[in-house]
Design a protein around this motif. Structure first.
Motif, PDB file in Angstrom:
ATOM      1  N   VAL A 220       2.865  -1.652  39.300  1.00 29.71           N
ATOM      2  CA  VAL A 220       1.675  -1.289  40.068  1.00 29.71           C
ATOM      3  C   VAL A 220       1.339  -2.384  41.083  1.00 29.71           C
ATOM      4  O   VAL A 220       0.965  -2.097  42.234  1.00 29.71           O
ATOM      5  CB  VAL A 220       0.497  -1.023  39.117  1.00 29.71           C
ATOM      6  N   SER A 224       1.341  -1.548  45.051  1.00 28.33           N
ATOM      7  CA  SER A 224       0.056  -1.645  45.748  1.00 28.33           C
ATOM      8  C   SER A 224       0.128  -2.551  46.968  1.00 28.33           C
ATOM      9  O   SER A 224      -0.864  -2.648  47.709  1.00 28.33           O
ATOM     10  CB  SER A 224      -1.023  -2.161  44.791  1.00 28.33           C
ATOM     11  N   LEU A 244      -2.603  12.438  37.437  1.00 25.78           N
ATOM     12  CA  LEU A 244      -1.825  11.209  37.608  1.00 25.78           C
ATOM     13  C   LEU A 244      -2.046  10.622  38.997  1.00 25.78           C
ATOM     14  O   LEU A 244      -2.223   9.400  39.151  1.00 25.78           O
ATOM     15  CB  LEU A 244      -0.337  11.509  37.381  1.00 25.78           C
ATOM     16  N   ARG A 247      -5.692   9.167  39.298  1.00 29.08           N
ATOM     17  CA  ARG A 247      -5.901   7.897  38.598  1.00 29.08           C
ATOM     18  C   ARG A 247      -5.128   6.759  39.249  1.00 29.08           C
ATOM     19  O   ARG A 247      -5.581   5.608  39.236  1.00 29.08           O
ATOM     20  CB  ARG A 247      -5.507   8.053  37.133  1.00 29.08           C
ATOM     21  N   CYS A 248      -3.980   7.055  39.824  1.00 25.84           N
ATOM     22  CA  CYS A 248      -3.248   6.034  40.568  1.00 25.84           C
ATOM     23  C   CYS A 248      -4.033   5.611  41.801  1.00 25.84           C
ATOM     24  O   CYS A 248      -4.125   4.423  42.117  1.00 25.84           O
ATOM     25  CB  CYS A 248      -1.867   6.555  40.953  1.00 25.84           C
ATOM     26  N   SER A 249      -4.629   6.560  42.494  1.00 26.36           N
ATOM     27  CA  SER A 249      -5.443   6.247  43.664  1.00 26.36           C
ATOM     28  C   SER A 249      -6.656   5.402  43.285  1.00 26.36           C
ATOM     29  O   SER A 249      -6.997   4.432  43.981  1.00 26.36           O
ATOM     30  CB  SER A 249      -5.898   7.547  44.330  1.00 26.36           C
ATOM     31  N   PRO A 267      -5.588  -1.246  33.705  1.00 23.88           N
ATOM     32  CA  PRO A 267      -4.896   0.027  33.977  1.00 23.88           C
ATOM     33  C   PRO A 267      -5.039   1.039  32.850  1.00 23.88           C
ATOM     34  O   PRO A 267      -4.222   1.947  32.736  1.00 23.88           O
ATOM     35  CB  PRO A 267      -3.442  -0.418  34.138  1.00 23.88           C
ATOM     36  N   LEU A 270      -5.104   4.878  33.824  1.00 23.15           N
ATOM     37  CA  LEU A 270      -3.798   5.352  34.285  1.00 23.15           C
ATOM     38  C   LEU A 270      -2.788   5.384  33.146  1.00 23.15           C
ATOM     39  O   LEU A 270      -1.970   6.309  33.048  1.00 23.15           O
ATOM     40  CB  LEU A 270      -3.300   4.453  35.417  1.00 23.15           C
ATOM     41  N   PHE A 297       7.825   7.129  37.395  1.00 24.19           N
ATOM     42  CA  PHE A 297       6.518   7.127  38.057  1.00 24.19           C
ATOM     43  C   PHE A 297       6.614   7.671  39.476  1.00 24.19           C
ATOM     44  O   PHE A 297       5.800   8.512  39.890  1.00 24.19           O
ATOM     45  CB  PHE A 297       5.973   5.691  38.051  1.00 24.19           C
ATOM     46  N   LEU A 301       4.873  11.050  40.862  1.00 23.44           N
ATOM     47  CA  LEU A 301       3.934  10.967  41.978  1.00 23.44           C
ATOM     48  C   LEU A 301       4.374  11.879  43.118  1.00 23.44           C
ATOM     49  O   LEU A 301       3.544  12.526  43.761  1.00 23.44           O
ATOM     50  CB  LEU A 301       3.835   9.522  42.471  1.00 23.44           C
TER      51      LEU A 301
END
Length: 544
Positions: A220, A224, A244, A247-249, A267, A270, A297, A301
């Motif tokens: 992550v 990021s 998913l 929660r990633c956003s 986290p 997530l 992942f 996504l």
């Protein structure tokens, strides 16, 4: 026997009131009798002695008398005049943590969840029979925020609070960014302060290792700091996408939050969704491989963002990382010592395929089995350009009775992910290759590994890439007191670049510190993300 006649006719008693019904006396012989409104001069409300059961508004007892539950207080649409800031002084920002999964602490439901701004706990609903309502009555905590709409209410009264003093709490719960703010993330050196006075840099904050989820933390952290993917998750609205993606956003937005209450994030939210979607393949209690998790992942996504399995470039994930590669394969029909030495150019049965990739795997040379002349183990080293030779289209490798070679094709992706394969597993043991990969954080030329195509890129021009993230493996030796033996435990850390200052930062769980770019290659590099350098306008077609 004859029936005795009534002493008075029934018709004569039509206008006479019936006698009062008898009730048991529980207060002893000295308890005063129940007074009626006529007997009392209005001195006692509702015609009852203080301490008796509450009656209805019409002055009569309920059906169950003393056993009737007390009525709920009247709900308000707005605060009482002059009391708009009532209970706001009880809010404790030091205990607020919106990183956990939005579940009621009593019913474990994720529907209509509120957070108590006094103690930080989550409760469902705000109606007269909800868990948040009872918490307000039992604990004397009155201020709650809806984690979905970010509206703040006072319970048990039920009215909404619209004070500007709560804007900082709403922003921490759900950070939102303007396009101008996002454009300045990699340009201006910004510093922020947490509640305790600790200084931190937005985007370079620690991540809580709940138990064994450091493999997720480094992935992550690396993703990021990929600008197109980061900006996409910071600015777009994902309310209609999968859980998913949402929660990633949220996690990306909290990592870059300039007004956070704490200098770290968790986290947990997530992780819970990842554990559910992967059928417990990736959890917070068992460590996994970062590259395995990265592949899962990114693919999930891609699908969550509406991407297609057959149409390339259909999501931001593929537009950022996906590239093309030519694979030439030839079946091995005999042993090499029996004359099977045909080159690919001389063979007629060569199969050529064009495949797409998100990640390039690099094979490390085997570690030496013997010690050096000084009887000390040597840590082997290999340049990154040497192991990238796997994709020059000339070196053949044997895989499953086939001879293969690989060559990258134009156009190369804006961001290139490289995986140094360090771990091998067989039926008996798992081995780790400690070879150090030597590289420079700038000026990686990928043109020798790409099939020439003058229509896409001049053959004589280099294709420069610069490093933006480097995931490093560390082996921590632990001693088993029972067996009197030692074992190795895997730990992971991410090295990311602050583009605003040019400084490199190492993030390992909650630990965040600066590191010199000349020392990046000293660790056991496992995963790297390289950014294609933007070329000046008018020079070729190699703009990222």
């Amino acid at each position: 026997m004859a029936k005795r006649q009534a002493s008075e006719a029934l018709d004569e008693l039509a206008g006479v009131a019936s006698p009062a019904s008898k009730k048991s006396r529980t207060g002893g012989f000295d308890t005063p009798p129940v007074l009626t409104p006529d007997a009392d001069g209005g001195g006692r409300r509702n015609g009852r002695v203080d301490g008796d059961a509450e009656v209805d508004d019409d002055g009569h007892d309920g059906e169950f008398g003393h056993g009737r539950p007390p009525r709920a207080p009247i709900r308000q649409d707005a605060p009482t005049e002059g009391y708009a800031d009532l209970y706001l002084d009880t809010i404790d920002r030091n205990v607020l943590d919106f990183d956990f999964e939005k579940l009621c602490s009593v019913s474990l439901s994720n529907i209509n969840v509120y957070a108590c701004l006094v103690c930080g706990k989550y409760f469902q609903g705000r109606g007269p029979r909800s868990h948040a309502y009872f918490h307000a009555l039992e604990e004397d905590h009155h201020v709650f925020i809806n984690l979905e709409t970010q509206k703040v209410y006072v319970l048990p009264e039920g009215y909404e609070v619209k004070s500007k003093a709560l804007d900082d709490i709403k922003y921490v719960s759900d950070p939102r960014y303007a396009k101008k703010e996002v454009m300045e993330l990699d340009r201006a050196d910004r510093k922020s302060w947490a509640l305790g006075g600790k200084q931190y840099t937005p985007g370079f904050v620690g991540m809580n290792n709940i138990k064994e989820n450091d493999y997720l933390n480094v992935v992550v952290q690396a993703l990021s700091h990929v600008p197109p993917l980061r900006n996409y998750f910071l600015l777009d609205d994902f309310s209609r996408n999968t859980e998913l993606v949402k929660r990633c956003s949220i996690l990306f937005r909290k990592i870059w939050n300039p007004r956070a209450f704490k200098a770290h994030v968790s986290p947990h939210e997530l992780l819970q969704e990842i554990s559910l979607r992967s059928n417990k393949r990736f959890t917070l209690t068992a460590q996994s491989d970062p590259v395995d998790f990265l592949s899962w992942f990114l693919n999930n996504l891609h699908l969550g963002l509406g991407g297609s399995k057959t149409r390339p470039g259909s999501s931001m994930v593929q537009r950022t990382f996906q590239g093309k590669m030519k694979v030439e394969s030839q079946a091995i029909t005999a042993r090499a010592d029996a004359g099977d030495r045909l080159r690919f150019e001389e063979a007629a049965d060569v199969k050529v395929d064009v495949v797409r990739f998100l990640l390039l795997t690099l094979d490390l040379p085997s570690a030496p089995l013997f010690q050096d002349e000084l009887e000390k183990n040597i840590i082997p080293q290999v340049p990154l350009t040497t192991i990238l030779g796997k994709y020059d289209g000339q070196r053949a490798q044997e895989h499953h009775a086939q001879r293969k070679r690989y060559r990258l094709l134009h156009p190369l992706p804006p961001y290139l992910m490289l995986h140094a394969k360090r771990f091998s597993q067989n039926k008996f043991v798992s081995e780790r290759n400690p070879t150090i990969v030597i590289f420079d954080a700038r000026n990686l030329d990928m043109s020798p590994y790409v099939e020439p195509n003058p229509a896409e890129w001049p053959p004589s021009e280099p294709i420069w890439y610069d490093l933006v993230a480097n995931v490093v493996h560390e082996a921590v030796r632990t001693k088993d007191d029972v067996a009197d033996s030692s074992d190795e435990r895997k730990t992971w850390k991410a090295q990311v670049k602050d583009k605003a200052t040019g400084q490199w930062v190492v993030c390992q769980d909650l630990f965040v510190d600066k590191v010199q770019s000349e020392l990046l290659y000293l660790g056991e590099t496992y995963l790297q993300i390289w950014e294609r350098r933007r070329e000046p306008k008018g020079k070729g077609k190699g703009k990222a």
